[in-house]
Scaffold this active site. Structure first.
Site, mmCIF file in Angstrom:
data_model
loop_
_atom_site.group_PDB
_atom_site.id
_atom_site.type_symbol
_atom_site.label_atom_id
_atom_site.label_comp_id
_atom_site.label_asym_id
_atom_site.label_seq_id
_atom_site.Cartn_x
_atom_site.Cartn_y
_atom_site.Cartn_z
ATOM 1 N N GLU A 29 -13.825 -8.138 1.665
ATOM 2 C CA GLU A 29 -12.437 -7.677 1.560
ATOM 3 C C GLU A 29 -12.242 -6.764 0.353
ATOM 4 O O GLU A 29 -11.187 -6.751 -0.281
ATOM 5 C CB GLU A 29 -11.466 -8.861 1.488
ATOM 6 C CG GLU A 29 -11.549 -9.822 2.652
ATOM 7 C CD GLU A 29 -11.427 -9.134 4.003
ATOM 8 O OE1 GLU A 29 -10.851 -8.042 4.068
ATOM 9 O OE2 GLU A 29 -11.911 -9.692 5.001
ATOM 10 N N GLY A 30 -13.252 -5.973 0.055
ATOM 11 C CA GLY A 30 -13.226 -5.087 -1.103
ATOM 12 C C GLY A 30 -13.838 -5.792 -2.290
ATOM 13 O O GLY A 30 -13.306 -6.800 -2.757
#
Length: 586
Positions: A439-440
């Site tokens: 998610e980054g």
């Protein structure tokens, strides 16, 4: 493996004594919600996490997932626990009531989500991504798609996935190649290869709804040419039930360091039928609805793993007899004292406790602001939206960095036993390590915070967050704690404001340190605020425990901020000075 016990007492303190949840629900107009109801929800969620999910964690890690004849199977008991989860309505907690969701406040759901992560991170992942998919479909899909897919996604009868990453395109989504060709009947043919897809296939449900980023034939270059498509595993028949198998398949299951009981799939789409979600070439904005929710949820993974590790370390430290305490014999009836009496072991446990409880407070403050955004439509809504945007990268980045630190400490408390699989502590390290990456990555979160959320925003999100924290400090009863919190807040604001006109390379070089600096400052304010509230608690253990843990945090953890601050205010010349060749002298 240590037995997980949900931290209900701490959660109830945060809800009732710290956040004054009854007053909060009245102020935002959350009809039908009160402290009694939310406490019951959390108690039942704790029971499910402890009894249905936690016992599967060790065995699931050992067994892992399998891909046989194109079908993924998950470890024994996982599907049955999911069916119980769905039958009891847990999947629908936050769903839109127009599609049979319960529409609960986030402050009622977030503690349950933390407990599920602590009990079994691999199991929680698929339900987490489904909730995020629900948000994206609900906000961006047309009415026809909503009617066909939302009720069963919200109930949990079907699960959802997020398909962004390709082998050559991770953070830089401008490089993605997956194509979508319009068919003239409103559908599209999607072709491409996606990797790292959580829950890409499983044996829990009879359909899986994939949200896939792809490019239309005449799409602009870069991220402005990305669209979002809903691609089901099975196409729906005339009754809205799974019918013909879509032309997609699982290429393989990733062999991973941790979360081995979660099916992380390579997904292949070969002219698979899908439908546009949102507008053409606006898919990234649609996907960010899903991603921002998932980023906070990933922060909760770090928090959950930290709590599980702390509980295991505390139990072991109380039982393990080794030597005598330097302050004198503590257990004269035994041949040695338990290691919990060793000051250095107590320090490790207090690092775990102070960071975990501090991050839990941060997560509940975040949840409270999500309630405000959800239920109000005036200035409070706009301010809450800014606070949420500013705190999202901090929650994701710091809480997962904290999770890795705390779970590593858990191994250290166990000594050599912590390195052995049967005790379960090393699994927590392996499982939580991914939370710093997906998610980054946390580097991306730091760049987002200092770049998009601070400097490019001109300080508006910073001001909204500062004002929220200041409003809490203003009503503190202890004048000394109030003065300390005020000084800390003012230092943080002044340091942050000094970055607004910094050079881009200096801002980029300071990103990770600024995220940690901000987190330590914010947790310091929250700890002073919690200790102030705990002084009025009728629970003597909570009252003394919060006061003493706050004192530990202020003395031994908060000074970390000063190192980060020094780096934040430094130029990036040293980072840019080395040439590529100088890194290895070749």
């Amino acid at each position: 493996m240590p037995q997980y016990t949900a931290p209900i007492t701490d959660v109830q303190f945060l809800l009732n004594d710290w956040l004054a949840i009854d007053k909060h629900y009245q102020e935002i107009g959350a009809e039908g919600m009160d402290a009694e109801l939310v406490n019951e929800i959390i108690a039942q969620g704790a029971k499910f996490a402890e009894e249905a999910v936690a016992p599967l964690n060790r065995e699931g890690d050992e067994e892992g997932c399998k891909l046989v004849d194109g079908q993924v199977t998950t470890p024994k008991g996982f599907a049955e626990a999911y069916h119980e989860y769905v039958a009891n309505g847990w999947n629908a907690m936050l769903g839109n009531p127009d599609f049979d969701g319960q529409d609960l406040p986030y402050s009622a759901a977030v503690p349950v989500h933390e407990m599920l992560n602590a009990a079994n991170l691999s199991w929680r992942l698929t339900t987490m991504l489904t909730e995020s998919a629900v948000l994206a479909v609900d906000k961006h899909a047309n009415d026809e798609l909503k009617a066909a897919y939302l009720p069963k996604l919200i109930s949990g009868e079907w699960t959802g996935t997020m398909n962004l990453t390709e082998p050559h395109a991770g953070t830089d989504l401008a490089l993605l190649n997956t194509k979508a060709i319009p068919q003239g009947d409103g559908s599209y043919k999607v072709t491409g290869n996606k990797i790292f897809i959580t829950g890409g296939d499983q044996d829990w449900t009879d359909n899986i709804i994939h949200l896939v980023l792809a490019r239309l034939p005449d799409a602009p270059a870069g991220v402005r040419g990305i669209s979002l498509f809903l691609v089901p595993k099975f196409l729906l028949d005339e009754n809205g039930e799974p019918g013909e198998r879509n032309t997609l398949n699982v290429g393989s299951i990733e062999k991973k360091m941790g979360i081995k009981a979660s099916p992380t799939c390579v997904m292949n789409y070969d002219d698979a039928t899908g439908w546009l979600v949102g507008e053409e070439n606006k898919g990234l904005a649609c996907m960010f609805t899903m991603m921002n929710d998932a980023r906070f949820q990933v922060g909760l993974q770090g928090l959950g793993a930290a709590e599980a590790s702390y509980q295991g370390a505390l139990a072991y430290a109380r039982e393990r007899l080794q030597s005598r305490a330097p302050q004198g014999i503590q257990q004269p009836e035994s041949k040695a004292d338990a290691i919990i009496h060793q000051p250095d072991v107590k320090k490790m446990l207090l690092v775990q406790k102070s960071l975990t409880e501090g991050c839990r407070a941060l997560s509940m403050l975040y949840a409270q602001q999500m309630d405000v955004e959800k239920y109000t439509s005036d200035e409070r809504h706009d301010n809450a939206k800014k606070v949420i945007a500013f705190l999202t990268p901090i929650c994701k980045g710091f809480m997962t960095d904290m999770g890795t630190e705390v779970t590593n400490i858990g191994i250290q408390v166990y000594g050599g036993h912590g390195y052995v699989r049967e005790w379960g502590m090393e699994q927590l390290v392996r499982d939580t390590r991914i939370a710093q990456l997906y998610e980054g990555t946390n580097g991306i979160q730091a760049a987002d915070l200092i770049g998009r959320k601070l400097t490019r925003d001109g300080g508006d999100m910073l001001k909204a967050t500062f004002d929220l924290l200041s409003s809490r400090v203003a009503v503190m009863k202890d004048a000394t704690k109030q003065a300390d919190a005020t000084a800390l807040l003012e230092e943080w604001e002044q340091t942050s404001t000094a970055l607004l006109n910094a050079k881009p390379e200096d801002v980029a070089g300071a990103a990770t340190d600024y995220l940690h600096y901000s987190a330590y400052c914010i947790l310091g304010v929250l700890w002073l605020d919690m200790a102030d509230a705990a002084a009025q608690s009728s629970n003597e253990l909570v009252q003394k425990g919060k006061a003493n843990t706050c004192a530990f945090y202020m003395k031994r953890i908060l000074p970390r901020k000063d190192v980060h601050k020094a780096v934040v205010l430094s130029a990036a010349d040293d980072l840019l000075a080395l040439s590529d060749q100088e890194f290895d002298y070749v």
